[in-house]
Write a protein that holds these residues in place. Structure first.
Motif, PDB file in Angstrom:
ATOM      1  N   PHE A  93      38.446  38.923  55.418  1.00 31.52           N
ATOM      2  CA  PHE A  93      37.856  39.538  54.224  1.00 31.52           C
ATOM      3  C   PHE A  93      38.881  39.768  53.118  1.00 31.52           C
ATOM      4  N   GLY A  94      40.166  39.611  53.423  1.00 35.03           N
ATOM      5  CA  GLY A  94      41.203  39.786  52.406  1.00 35.03           C
ATOM      6  C   GLY A  94      42.158  38.607  52.354  1.00 35.03           C
TER       7      GLY A  94
ATOM      8  N   ASP B  62      37.257  46.326  45.205  1.00 32.20           N
ATOM      9  CA  ASP B  62      37.481  46.384  46.651  1.00 32.20           C
ATOM     10  C   ASP B  62      38.430  45.297  47.128  1.00 32.20           C
ATOM     11  N   ARG B  63      38.694  44.288  46.297  1.00 31.26           N
ATOM     12  CA  ARG B  63      39.637  43.241  46.707  1.00 31.26           C
ATOM     13  C   ARG B  63      41.016  43.824  46.977  1.00 31.26           C
TER      14      ARG B  63
ATOM     15  N   ARG C 223      40.838  45.238  50.499  1.00 29.78           N
ATOM     16  CA  ARG C 223      40.708  44.139  51.454  1.00 29.78           C
ATOM     17  C   ARG C 223      42.027  43.389  51.601  1.00 29.78           C
ATOM     18  N   ASN C 224      42.711  43.166  50.473  1.00 35.40           N
ATOM     19  CA  ASN C 224      44.005  42.473  50.523  1.00 35.40           C
ATOM     20  C   ASN C 224      45.055  43.310  51.243  1.00 35.40           C
TER      21      ASN C 224
ATOM     22  N   ARG D  26      44.586  45.799  53.420  1.00 32.96           N
ATOM     23  CA  ARG D  26      44.285  45.993  54.843  1.00 32.96           C
ATOM     24  C   ARG D  26      44.579  44.723  55.644  1.00 32.96           C
ATOM     25  N   THR D  27      44.304  43.560  55.053  1.00 28.07           N
ATOM     26  CA  THR D  27      44.546  42.294  55.744  1.00 28.07           C
ATOM     27  C   THR D  27      46.033  41.990  55.833  1.00 28.07           C
TER      28      THR D  27
END
Length: 419
Positions: free
Chosen positions: A220-221, A381-382, A385-386, A388-389
């Protein structure tokens, strides 16, 4: 040229499909003159990359045009030694460059990571003839990708990809995942082990027969990294392109710390972008809470306090990143057990703070900016997501342990590619 296969296409056909590699540059890349120029060029590119970053994330667009601009700018050769015609800027500057680019688009910042790490490794382990050959490629604008990690092995350091010796060349067979940069690379370094279990970089042409790069990255990221699958089916690699990676860990060297500081720089850039977007949103779009008595959300005292806290933590993370770069520069200038351990420790501290501020800033963004900040139109939210990934690459809980064990018991950090 169609350089991407969408995840939906893969699901519809049920058959993994390889994607052709990009064309080699038609002109030699620019060569950066010094550290100051590297920073200036990074800021100029970041301004361009920021414009389309949200849409690239939203639409899963691979940043081929941006990578061409990035590598042709000279920033992909900034750690090539001066003795081979490169700029050889400091690692303090290199980390700043990656943080600047990553604040604009962290996928683009991460794609450069393995390339720059390979350049550092070639300096450490290759003989002069191989260095001249491979550094010459980098100065032309050739991009290295990576085919390092594997899915399904017991530990990250376990590799099932192997090669067999055939005189002037080797034949490599295996399968990789998390192959950041391979999709849009010109050359793909493959970590493969010999019959003694030693790891080498077998650097294959991106379009070599038997080398298949599949665009199946579904995280997702960090969507733009296309860190998917590489299938290596009897791929021929000339001995001139077989780099003895294992030698980088025979004696104290900074190769692991260099790979790690670039990861920390990506996270520093994500934290900076999230904080900047939080401030901009609160100033222009957020509403003050009804009990605040304020006309503007930016005058809410609790919001002011929270922004102050994040700003201090971001500055602290950037300062530790700077300090880690200086420690790596010192270890390269005078390599020893103690100087390399000092660089590893400084990078570990930087990795902890850049991870924590990236997670904190990307999460706090929504609390401070309010419900409107969750709308798809802004795609904020990107950032979370980025963060966290990307911060999952190596667990910071072990960085705490490394630093603590050294402080308490005088134990130096473990010596491998993740430290």
């Amino acid at each position: 040229m169609n350089i991407a296969v969408s995840a939906s296409t893969l699901q519809q056909t049920g058959t993994p499909q390889g994607v052709a590699g990009p064309a080699r540059p038609s002109q030699p890349a620019h060569v950066i003159r010094d550290d100051a120029e590297a920073i200036r060029v990074a800021h100029a590119l970041a301004a361009e990359f920021r414009e389309g970053a949200s849409e690239r994330d939203r639409a899963h667009i691979r940043p081929l045009k941006e990578l061409d601009a990035f590598s042709q700018s000279g920033l992909w050769s900034i750690n090539v030694p001066r003795s081979f015609g490169g700029p050889e800027v400091s690692y303090r500057t290199l980390a700043q460059v990656i943080a600047i680019i990553s604040a604009a688009d962290p996928s683009i910042g991460q794609i450069a990571q393995n390339h720059l790490g390979i350049v550092a490794a070639i300096r450490t382990v290759s003989d002069q003839e191989q260095q001249a050959l491979l550094f010459g490629e980098v100065l032309k604008g050739t991009r290295f990708g990576n085919a390092f990690s594997e899915r399904g092995t017991k530990r990250a350091a376990d590799f099932e990809t192997k090669f067999s010796d055939h005189g002037d060349h080797v034949i490599v067979t295996g399968q990789k995942f998390y192959a950041t940069g391979a999709l849009l690379a010109h050359l793909v370094p493959i970590v493969a082990v010999d019959d003694q279990g030693r790891a080498w970089y077998a650097i294959a042409d991106r379009n070599a027969p038997g080398l298949t790069v599949i665009d199946d990255w579904s995280a997702f990221g960090q969507r733009g990294t296309a860190s998917g699958t590489v299938i290596i089916d009897n791929v021929r690699v000339e001995k001139s392109h077989l780099v003895p990676a294992w030698k980088g860990y025979e004696a104290p060297r900074s190769d692991g710390a260099i790979f790690q500081i670039i990861q920390a720089a990506v996270d520093a850039g994500i934290g900076r972008a999230a904080l900047d977007d939080t401030i901009a949103f609160v100033r222009t779009k957020s509403r003050p809470w009804i009990d605040s008595g304020q006309e503007r959300a930016s005058d809410d005292p609790y919001t002011i306090q929270a922004i102050g806290d994040l700003t201090i933590r971001q500055h602290a993370a950037e300062a530790l990143l700077d300090r880690a770069g200086l420690a790596i520069d010192a270890a390269i200038a005078e390599p020893s057990g103690e100087s390399v351990a000092a660089a590893q420790l400084a990078v570990a501290e930087s990795k902890v703070l850049t991870t924590e501020v990236a997670i904190a800033a990307t999460n706090k963004l929504f609390e401070l900016a309010g419900t409107r900040s969750t709308l798809a139109e802004d795609n904020l939210d990107r950032h979370w997501r980025n963060a966290r990934t990307h911060t999952l690459h190596d667990p910071v809980r072990w960085k705490y342990a490394i630093v603590g064990n050294h402080a308490l018991n005088g134990v130096n950090p473990p010596f491998h590619a993740w430290s």
